[in-house]
Enzyme design. Sequence first.
Site, PDB file in Angstrom:
ATOM      1  N   HIS A 125       0.878  -1.183   0.000  1.00  0.00           N
ATOM      2  CA  HIS A 125       0.000   0.000   0.000  1.00  0.00           C
ATOM      3  C   HIS A 125       0.914   1.231   0.000  1.00  0.00           C
ATOM      4  O   HIS A 125       2.031   1.166   0.506  1.00  0.00           O
ATOM      5  CB  HIS A 125      -0.829  -0.067   1.289  1.00  0.00           C
ATOM      6  N   ASP A 202       3.433  -4.544   8.043  1.00  0.00           N
ATOM      7  CA  ASP A 202       2.238  -3.707   7.937  1.00  0.00           C
ATOM      8  C   ASP A 202       1.034  -4.625   8.148  1.00  0.00           C
ATOM      9  O   ASP A 202       0.678  -5.413   7.272  1.00  0.00           O
ATOM     10  CB  ASP A 202       2.210  -3.046   6.546  1.00  0.00           C
ATOM     11  N   GLN A 205      -4.111  -5.005   7.105  1.00  0.00           N
ATOM     12  CA  GLN A 205      -5.110  -5.967   6.595  1.00  0.00           C
ATOM     13  C   GLN A 205      -4.917  -7.355   7.218  1.00  0.00           C
ATOM     14  O   GLN A 205      -5.551  -8.313   6.767  1.00  0.00           O
ATOM     15  CB  GLN A 205      -5.022  -6.079   5.067  1.00  0.00           C
ATOM     16  N   LYS A 228      -9.836  -0.444  10.941  1.00  0.00           N
ATOM     17  CA  LYS A 228      -9.961  -1.629  10.084  1.00  0.00           C
ATOM     18  C   LYS A 228     -10.224  -2.883  10.901  1.00  0.00           C
ATOM     19  O   LYS A 228     -10.336  -3.976  10.358  1.00  0.00           O
ATOM     20  CB  LYS A 228      -8.692  -1.801   9.252  1.00  0.00           C
ATOM     21  N   CYS A 366      -4.932   2.532  -3.432  1.00  0.00           N
ATOM     22  CA  CYS A 366      -3.659   3.036  -2.883  1.00  0.00           C
ATOM     23  C   CYS A 366      -2.519   2.061  -3.120  1.00  0.00           C
ATOM     24  O   CYS A 366      -1.659   1.871  -2.247  1.00  0.00           O
ATOM     25  CB  CYS A 366      -3.764   3.355  -1.395  1.00  0.00           C
TER      26      CYS A 366
HETATM   27  N1  PMP Z   1      -1.446  -0.639   4.662  1.00  0.00           N
HETATM   28  C1  PMP Z   1      -2.423  -1.382   4.127  1.00  0.00           C
HETATM   29  C2  PMP Z   1      -2.094  -2.762   3.640  1.00  0.00           C
HETATM   30  C3  PMP Z   1      -3.715  -0.870   4.041  1.00  0.00           C
HETATM   31  O1  PMP Z   1      -4.698  -1.601   3.499  1.00  0.00           O
HETATM   32  C4  PMP Z   1      -3.984   0.437   4.528  1.00  0.00           C
HETATM   33  C5  PMP Z   1      -5.367   1.040   4.440  1.00  0.00           C
HETATM   34  N2  PMP Z   1      -6.013   0.875   3.233  1.00  0.00           N
HETATM   35  C6  PMP Z   1      -2.928   1.159   5.095  1.00  0.00           C
HETATM   36  C7  PMP Z   1      -1.684   0.587   5.142  1.00  0.00           C
HETATM   37  C8  PMP Z   1      -3.132   2.535   5.624  1.00  0.00           C
HETATM   38  O2  PMP Z   1      -3.977   2.498   6.742  1.00  0.00           O
HETATM   39  P1  PMP Z   1      -4.543   3.851   7.378  1.00  0.00           P
HETATM   40  O3  PMP Z   1      -5.122   4.636   6.249  1.00  0.00           O
HETATM   41  O4  PMP Z   1      -5.550   3.388   8.367  1.00  0.00           O
HETATM   42  O5  PMP Z   1      -3.384   4.542   8.015  1.00  0.00           O
END
Ligand code: PMP
Length: 408
Positions: A125, A202, A205, A228, A366
């Site tokens: 991401h 990270d 997910q 999440k 993203c």
């Molecule tokens: N890493 C991953 C794999 C994600 O799916 C996301 C959110 N879509 C993020 C990072 C960023 O998370 P946040 O916007 O809650 O900071």
Amino acid sequence: MQLAKSIEEIRADFPILSTMAHGKPLVYLDNGATTQKPLQVINVMEELYRTTNANVHRGVHYLSDRVSERYEAARETARAFINARSREEIIFTAGTTASINAVAFSFGERYVREGDEILISGMEHHANIVPWQMLCERKRAKLKIIPFSDEGVLDIEAYRTLLTERTRIVAVTHVSNVLGTVNPVKEIVAEAHRHGIPVLVDGAQGIQHGLVDVTDLDCDFYVFSGHKVYGPNGIGVLYGKADMLNELPPYQGGGDMVANVTFEKTTYNVLPFKFEAGTTNFTGAIGLAAALDYLSALGREAVAQREQSLLALATAGLSAIDGIRIYGTAPHKVSVISFLPGTIHQLDAGMILDKMGIAVRTGTHCAQPLMERYGITGNIRASIAFYNTEDEVEALVKGIRRVTEMFV
Ligand code: PMP
């Protein structure tokens, strides 16, 4: 493995699931973007504002003491949920993005020099790309990328060869937000550690789909967002091994992170407070703990099993549609399914589904470099949670069928 509640009871815990969207019952399949909140979370936050609001760690008075106790209890809940060794290893942040930026800055200041290398994967991401790119620019370091197969499986052989004596840190996603792939992070960590290289995982997910045990994974950092995992937004966790965190400089200065301040010299507070400058989102932290408790009470393995059975249903239904392309067919994946129906644009499909009351994510999610890897500008992502039903999965499959018929 049985969920502790029936699906009807579970859905009653999430009032938003009974929303009507465009006159149709809402089918919420955008859980990868954010999850809905159970009453158990909503109520605790409301109750906190009504009964126990004061600044944490700031006063000797009754309310400040009560809220500080609850904040520290929330830290203990988060510790137990990911099986960290101690509470001092749990830093509350604003979320995954904030946690990764904190590590990239702090670790980068301490350990990264010109010519060093940072290793990430091709399925990250943007939150696990851009902070490292910014670090590389600051320090004139190099960003290296672990490739992955068409199925969405990381190339572990390539990973091994990418680890060099210049690699300072490996940062990989536990689970791809587009492909659903569960990466072999334990193996990735073990291999990096053989070279003395730390690993950030990270978990944005990963946390909501099953059991995360940071002691077993042996990762040096694990990060995730509250929103999440059925908790509030604006709160997240940065887990770091105490030895590592003790070595890192703070990345923000302010109240609470200090031991002693004079105009000549400031000394810093101990962990975890050294990394929690200013008034933290204590309401969010307590709400997050309520969400983690909710999942634990429901049965985390049962949640994962239910999601797997819904994923199997979605995969079978969508695969049977002519011309559909599914992105991410790794043997080990979570309940995320990304696809394109023939040559129909993802936005057109997403808008038609919306009119049917079906909420999915469309676009790059993203993860632009991942989309480029497949030569596409985006796709449709259905991300399924334990509170979704078989009927909702059927509605998605029927909806996509309708879309493809409309464009014939
Ligand atoms: N890493 C991953 C794999 C994600 O799916 C996301 C959110 N879509 C993020 C990072 C960023 O998370 P946040 O916007 O809650 O900071």
